[in-house]
Each structure stands twice: as C-alpha cells, then as structure tokens.
Design a protein around this motif. Structure first.
Motif, mmCIF file in Angstrom:
data_model
loop_
_atom_site.group_PDB
_atom_site.id
_atom_site.type_symbol
_atom_site.label_atom_id
_atom_site.label_comp_id
_atom_site.label_asym_id
_atom_site.label_seq_id
_atom_site.Cartn_x
_atom_site.Cartn_y
_atom_site.Cartn_z
ATOM 1 N N ARG B 88 0.822 -1.209 0.000
ATOM 2 C CA ARG B 88 0.000 0.000 0.000
ATOM 3 C C ARG B 88 0.863 1.270 0.000
ATOM 4 O O ARG B 88 0.551 2.245 -0.648
ATOM 5 C CB ARG B 88 -0.903 -0.005 1.233
ATOM 6 C CG ARG B 88 -1.828 1.200 1.306
ATOM 7 C CD ARG B 88 -2.636 1.202 2.568
ATOM 8 N NE ARG B 88 -3.472 0.014 2.654
ATOM 9 C CZ ARG B 88 -3.952 -0.485 3.791
ATOM 10 N NH1 ARG B 88 -3.648 0.084 4.929
ATOM 11 N NH2 ARG B 88 -4.712 -1.556 3.778
ATOM 12 N N GLU B 111 -7.233 7.008 -8.597
ATOM 13 C CA GLU B 111 -7.500 7.203 -7.163
ATOM 14 C C GLU B 111 -7.642 5.887 -6.401
ATOM 15 O O GLU B 111 -7.423 5.846 -5.188
ATOM 16 C CB GLU B 111 -8.817 7.978 -6.978
ATOM 17 C CG GLU B 111 -8.784 9.424 -7.426
ATOM 18 C CD GLU B 111 -10.182 10.044 -7.376
ATOM 19 O OE1 GLU B 111 -10.261 11.279 -7.378
ATOM 20 O OE2 GLU B 111 -11.173 9.290 -7.335
ATOM 21 N N ALA B 112 -8.025 4.823 -7.110
ATOM 22 C CA ALA B 112 -8.448 3.571 -6.460
ATOM 23 C C ALA B 112 -7.510 3.058 -5.367
ATOM 24 O O ALA B 112 -7.979 2.652 -4.307
ATOM 25 C CB ALA B 112 -8.681 2.489 -7.515
ATOM 26 N N PRO B 113 -6.175 3.070 -5.575
ATOM 27 C CA PRO B 113 -5.314 2.541 -4.503
ATOM 28 C C PRO B 113 -5.445 3.316 -3.199
ATOM 29 O O PRO B 113 -5.130 2.795 -2.125
ATOM 30 C CB PRO B 113 -3.898 2.700 -5.064
ATOM 31 C CG PRO B 113 -4.067 2.832 -6.529
ATOM 32 C CD PRO B 113 -5.395 3.483 -6.739
ATOM 33 N N MET B 114 -5.893 4.568 -3.298
ATOM 34 C CA MET B 114 -5.962 5.409 -2.106
ATOM 35 C C MET B 114 -7.339 5.406 -1.438
ATOM 36 O O MET B 114 -7.504 6.019 -0.387
ATOM 37 C CB MET B 114 -5.599 6.868 -2.476
ATOM 38 C CG MET B 114 -4.224 7.014 -3.079
ATOM 39 S SD MET B 114 -2.927 6.496 -1.942
ATOM 40 C CE MET B 114 -2.915 7.866 -0.815
ATOM 41 N N TYR B 115 -8.312 4.732 -2.043
ATOM 42 C CA TYR B 115 -9.658 4.755 -1.452
ATOM 43 C C TYR B 115 -9.687 4.264 -0.002
ATOM 44 O O TYR B 115 -10.389 4.833 0.824
ATOM 45 C CB TYR B 115 -10.645 3.939 -2.298
ATOM 46 C CG TYR B 115 -11.092 4.645 -3.557
ATOM 47 C CD1 TYR B 115 -11.161 6.038 -3.620
ATOM 48 C CD2 TYR B 115 -11.469 3.921 -4.687
ATOM 49 C CE1 TYR B 115 -11.570 6.677 -4.773
ATOM 50 C CE2 TYR B 115 -11.882 4.555 -5.842
ATOM 51 C CZ TYR B 115 -11.930 5.936 -5.883
ATOM 52 O OH TYR B 115 -12.334 6.580 -7.024
ATOM 53 N N PRO B 116 -8.946 3.199 0.335
ATOM 54 C CA PRO B 116 -9.008 2.763 1.742
ATOM 55 C C PRO B 116 -8.255 3.697 2.694
ATOM 56 O O PRO B 116 -8.327 3.510 3.902
ATOM 57 C CB PRO B 116 -8.338 1.377 1.726
ATOM 58 C CG PRO B 116 -8.289 0.966 0.298
ATOM 59 C CD PRO B 116 -8.187 2.233 -0.482
ATOM 60 N N GLU B 117 -7.523 4.665 2.166
ATOM 61 C CA GLU B 117 -6.716 5.549 3.013
ATOM 62 C C GLU B 117 -7.543 6.722 3.525
ATOM 63 O O GLU B 117 -8.552 7.087 2.938
ATOM 64 C CB GLU B 117 -5.527 6.117 2.215
ATOM 65 C CG GLU B 117 -4.637 5.070 1.596
ATOM 66 C CD GLU B 117 -3.835 4.311 2.641
ATOM 67 O OE1 GLU B 117 -3.326 4.943 3.565
ATOM 68 O OE2 GLU B 117 -3.754 3.087 2.524
ATOM 69 N N ARG B 160 -1.729 5.430 -11.742
ATOM 70 C CA ARG B 160 -2.247 4.686 -10.592
ATOM 71 C C ARG B 160 -1.098 4.202 -9.697
ATOM 72 O O ARG B 160 -1.201 4.203 -8.472
ATOM 73 C CB ARG B 160 -3.068 3.494 -11.086
ATOM 74 C CG ARG B 160 -3.672 2.655 -9.987
ATOM 75 C CD ARG B 160 -4.529 1.540 -10.525
ATOM 76 N NE ARG B 160 -3.743 0.558 -11.274
ATOM 77 C CZ ARG B 160 -4.255 -0.518 -11.856
ATOM 78 N NH1 ARG B 160 -5.565 -0.732 -11.809
ATOM 79 N NH2 ARG B 160 -3.496 -1.367 -12.507
ATOM 80 N N LYS B 164 0.665 6.782 -5.079
ATOM 81 C CA LYS B 164 1.089 6.488 -3.710
ATOM 82 C C LYS B 164 2.501 7.001 -3.432
ATOM 83 O O LYS B 164 3.010 6.847 -2.336
ATOM 84 C CB LYS B 164 1.056 4.968 -3.481
ATOM 85 C CG LYS B 164 -0.310 4.364 -3.580
ATOM 86 C CD LYS B 164 -0.294 2.880 -3.273
ATOM 87 C CE LYS B 164 0.308 2.098 -4.410
ATOM 88 N NZ LYS B 164 0.162 0.638 -4.188
#
Lengths: 406, 229
Positions: B88, B111-117, B160, B164
C-alpha cells in the motif's frame, strides 16, 4: 473514513455494471415480493390465530339492554370458572364499551393496556399507524365515511387519514382527537353495522367518558359491552385449544343458567377454526416462505459466486495495489448488498402497487411496518451466505495472480 | 552522491513442485541490490523466472530461501498485514495488460489505490488530476478504459502506480501490448519518474528498451547474470 469511501464507491460501481445490476436487481425484487407477501400473511395469520386459538370474544346481542353492573357480574363469574373449567387462569382480559352518541357517530372504548384485545380492532386489522396510547389519540376505519346529522338527515362525506384532527365542540367544551391509526373494516365481523353509515371512533377509556359527557348521554342507559379473554399457552397447541373451548363451554353454562336480568344477553364467538386447519394454514404459509428464503439464498450465493469468480483478477489487482482482505471484502459485499437492497425496494414498490390496485380503500390499504421491516431483515439475512462465500473466496486469491498472463 | 539501497536480496531461491516428484528451481541463488532512482531491466525467455522474481521482490510471494531487505527491513519475516502495508505504501505495479478496472473512469482508476486511506476526497482528486495532467491525459479523465487506446490505458496505469509516491515500481512487460512508438513513450515516462527518485524494475523481452536501463539483469533457468549498460 477509508472503509466508508470504499463502500460508497462500490455502490457507485455496482450501478455502473448496468446489465448485471438490472438482471439481479429484478430477480431480487421478485424474491423480495414473495418474501414480503408471505411475511404479511404470517403477520396477519399470527394475530388472527392469537384471537382464534387463544382468545374468546363475547358480544351483546341486544344493544342498549345491558347495564354496567350486569357486565361486571358476568366478568367476575367468568374469571371464577378457572377452577371449574380446569383453567389455571385467564391470562388476559379486556372489556370494551361502545355507544351511539348520534345517528352518525359510534364510539368504542379501548383498554389502553391491551387495545389489541378489542374484538373490533385486533392487530391484523390495522392498516396504518398504531393503537391510541394517550387520551386524545383515536383510531378510525380506513377510507371515507358518512357523518349523518340527527336533525335533518344530511350526511357529510369525508376522507379520513392518519394525522387528521377531529374537533368536537358543544359550545362550551372542546375535545380534540388526533387520528393515529386506521384499520380495515372489510374484515370486521364482530359487530354487524355498515361502517360507511357511521363514523366509528376508537378511543381511550377516559376520553370515552368525556365524549359521553359532551353529548349528555346517560351512561347506564347507553352502555353496550364486548369482552375478550385470552387463556395461557402456546398458539396452535392442543392444550390451549382445549382450554379456550372449556372456557367457552363454561360461559355458555353460566349464560344458560341465568337470565338477562342478571347478565344480559351475550353471544360468544363459538365457531373457531378447527385446530388442524389453523395448523395447516400456518404451515402452508411457512413452507412458502421457506421456499422463498431458500430461493433468495441460492440467488445470493449465485451472485456472490459470479462476482468472486469472474472478478478474481480484479481482486488480485486490488490486493496488489495494497487493499487488505477487509477492504476487498467491503467492495464486494457493498456490491451484493446494493443489488439485494435495491431489489428489495423495487419489490416493495411492486407489492405496494399490487395492494393499492387490489384494495377497496385507496391509499390506506398498504403494507404494515412490521411486515416491511421483517422482510427487510430476511433479505439482509438471505445475503449472508453469499457474503460468507465471498469472504472465503477473497482469502483464496493471491495478489501475485495479477502478474499472470490472462 | 551515494544512493540509498531500496531492495537488497541475498541468496534468493524459489522452488516449486511440478507433479508429484519434479522440483522446479524458479529462482536459484539470486543476489541483487536495487538503488533509489535506478532502473533495472530484467530479461529472459518465458519461464526463466522473471515474473517469479518480481513477485518475490515485491512481497507478493515468499521465497523458499534467502532474505529480502526492503529499506532495511527483512520482508520475508513480514506477516500478511505488514506485506499489505508494504504494497500500500511503498510499492507500485504496472502490468502488461494494464489491469484497469472497467467500471472506473480514468481518474477513479488512478484514485483507487488510495480509497481505503484516510485522505480527503478533494485532496485525492487533485493529486489524481495532477498526475493525469503530467502524463498528458487530462482530457481523458472521465473516460472509461474501453474508451481509451492501449497507450492511454498504460499511462493511466502508470498514474495509478505513482499516486502512492512509491519507493519502487515493478513493471511486468509494460510495453508488451503496445506498438513500438507508444512503448517508447511509456519508457520515457518511466525514465522521468525514475530520475525523480523512484526505483524501477521492469521485466521485458524487448531488447529495444535497453537504452533506458541503468543495469540489465538476465535470467536463465532461475539463475542471474548481470551486465552493465
């Protein structure tokens, strides 16, 4: 914040998968409709059976002839038959009064602790709202009514709805009554009066007395009574069924040994649905509900299986991007729940529409909240096996699968 | 100027069982250091162990023997949560087939990788738009993958990976599905990212890409040979 955003996004993404979303939404809508119909049936059946199998209702046969002390005497006698009839106790009882205040107005008293025991408004008859719980709250029949004047026979026709306030004013005192519930008169059998010819109002015991005062009605001369008894035991049990029959027989003995001077003329609701028929009726509905629930579970597992199988690579990619198992699960569970809950609401709209077009009373004959909430709970429960399956499948997907050739 | 070592692999080995008795040595005694702002190209025929090496170095798979230090921490000792945190926070991936999510627009894919952040949505959107602008994709931000060319999709995939701000990007045949011109465009972008400090390791068959590498590693039957450019 992160989990909520993942959930919000998953809802958005689900809706974007138009074809799959619409197909499963419609299937869930059909399952939801069946579940809701059966739940509604069970809800009605349960309350009907409660009075049919555990309750005994007594009504006067000749209006304006029974006096207060006669009813009290009869009630005490009935409570005493617990010894002679082999009953440990009458579990619950309620006495309700009713009186015609005017040619166009009849009022009924409700025992506030046990309003559902009033023979005329048992729970299965409630269409909207609730029983009155305070002195100025009332229940009325659904739809429109005629309010007929005594002096010139002119009738006023009006619709009546929950939230409406009725004001009664004799020039000095004002009684304001708010409608908090409506009930379906089409199923009422206890008192054979065409409700459309009168305004019926069910109200708190104390407000009943206030209304008599407002109309200057002599209490002893105008009282008529209805009594309801419930015996202990389980619904649909042979013992309970026998107990209520014993009570009924006991009452018949009391009434046959005496005359109207002592007790008045009463009729008991002697014709019960045979126990076997009640059990069969309840079983049929439960079996139908069971099939609908099983169908729903299969559907939810199918949807979850399709999502986890055909999106295996996407799950691997999300994991490679740093999504934990929990975050991936939130995404996929969000999809299943969005589909099933959307299907539920579409199903509800269908059910409401069917009830609306098949009902005699427009707008009022709608689903009760208890049936709505129970159905919603069942639909959410139905999705749990699918969610469990998804959780298992997610654990089995390695992020390294994202690197393998398609 | 001394460069920080991002990844240090020692005596790395990976064996699989094929059938009941055959043992395949996918990686055999690999020793490797990857420095910040360095680009390594990994060459080898199919089945030589390139993808296995990428998987193992990035923490997607465990080696059978050896150690991998990532910024000084031995990731072979990491539990699942630590590995997830590593992916992550420190690692970006670019895949051969881009692996964009079909139902997301370009900007949402970034943005998807950061959605859980716990990053405010407006900050995240600004970052994603900035990246798309850098990769010359601003007019495609609300397009779905199916509406974009292969080169555009690969640039979205690169954005993407970059959102991060990872220490390392692992790319598996990033130009494999692109024409030569678009392939060079992607490599130039990767080189620019690399110069800004991100270490990049690329598995490829394409010998034309040698010019972009700081170092070249060749794998054959799981064994490694290294050549300076």
């Amino acid at each position: 914040m992160g989990k909520i955003r993942v959930l919000k996004k998953s809802i958005k993404f689900t809706v974007r998968s138009k074809r799959r979303f619409i197909v499963f939404l419609l299937i869930f809508a059909i399952v939801s409709s069946f579940v809701t119909f059966f739940i509604n049936d069970i809800d009605t059946l349960q309350t009907d059976l409660y009075l049919e199998q555990k309750g005994l209702i007594l009504n006067q046969r000749n209006e304006f002839s029974v006096f207060n002390n006669q009813s009290t005497r009869l009630l005490n006698e009935i409570l005493d038959i617990k010894a002679s009839g082999g009953l440990e106790a009458v579990e619950n009882y309620a006495v309700s009064r009713y009186a015609d205040l005017d040619a166009g107005l009849r009022i009924f008293s409700l025992d506030v602790k046990n309003p559902w025991m009033n023979a005329d408004v048992n729970p299965s008859l409630i269409q909207q709202g609730k029983y009155p719980s305070t002195a100025n709250e009332i229940m009325v029949p659904t739809g429109s009514f005629y309010f007929k004047s005594t002096s010139n026979n002119v009738a006023i026709k009006s619709d009546i709805v929950v939230g409406q306030v009725l004001e009664f004013f004799d020039g000095t005192d004002l009684i304001e009554l708010t409608v908090v519930g409506t009930f379906d008169t089409s199923k009422m059998t206890q008192i054979n009066v065409d409700v459309k010819e009168k305004l019926w109002i069910f109200l708190h015991d104390t407000t009943y007395d206030s209304m008599l005062d407002l109309y200057n009605i002599d209490e002893d001369a105008s009282y008529t009574y209805s009594m309801s008894f419930v015996v202990p035991g389980l619904i649909l049990s042979e013992t309970t069924y026998q107990a209520i029959n014993d009570l009924n027989d006991g009452i018949k003995v009391i009434l046959s040994e005496n005359n109207t001077d002592s007790y008045g003329i009463w009729a008991s609701q002697a014709e019960f649905l045979p126990l076997e028929d009640s059990v069969k009726k309840a079983t049929n509905t439960l079996v139908s509900l069971g099939f609908a629930v099983i169908g729903g579970i299969i559907l939810s597992i199918m949807l979850s299986y399709l999502i986890s199988r055909f999106r295996r690579r996407e799950i691997a990619v999300l994991k490679a991007l740093g999504y934990s198992n929990g975050s991936v699960r939130t995404t996929l569970v969000g999809e299943v729940l969005t589909t099933s809950i959307s299907g539920f609401f579409v199903g509800m709209t269908l059910v409401q529409g069917i009830l609306f077009y098949t009902s005699d009373f427009k707008f009022d004959n709608l689903l009760r909240w208890v049936a709505f909430l129970a159905s919603f709970g069942i639909i959410v429960l139905i999705t749990l096996p699918g969610i469990f399956l998804i959780s298992r499948k997610i654990l089995g997907v390695s992020p390294s699968e994202a690197f393998r050739d398609k | 100027m001394s460069m920080e070592v991002i990844i240090e692999a020692k005596n790395l080995g990976k064996t699989y069982k094929r059938g009941r008795s055959e043992v395949v040595h996918a990686l055999d005694d690999i020793n490797l250091k990857l420095y910040e702002a360095e680009m390594i190209l990994l060459y080898g025929p199919s089945g030589s162990g390139k993808s296995t090496l990428l998987n193992v170095l990035s923490g997607l798979d465990n080696p059978t023997t050896g150690t991998i230090k990532f910024s000084g921490d031995d990731i072979t000792e990491f539990n699942q949560k630590q590995l997830t945190d590593l992916r992550r926070n420190d690692v970006g991936f670019v895949f051969q087939a881009w692996e964009l999510i079909d139902n997301l627009t370009a900007v949402e894919n970034v943005e998807a990788p950061m959605y859980p952040e716990s990053v405010p949505s407006n900050v995240l959107r600004t970052d994603a738009i900035t990246l798309l602008r850098r990769l010359d994709l601003l007019d495609r931000e609300y397009h779905y993958p199916k509406e974009m060319s292969g080169g555009e999709q690969q640039r979205v995939a690169l954005a993407r990976a970059l959102i991060k701000r990872p220490k390392v990007i692992f790319a598996d045949e990033p130009t494999g599905n692109l024409d030569s011109e678009t392939g060079h465009l992607i490599m130039r972008l990767l080189k620019t990212v690399c110069r800004q400090g991100t270490a990049i390791i690329i598995a490829t068959h394409d010998e034309e890409l040698r010019e972009y590498a700081d170092r070249i590693i060749r794998l054959h039957d799981g064994k490694m040979t290294e050549e300076r450019v």
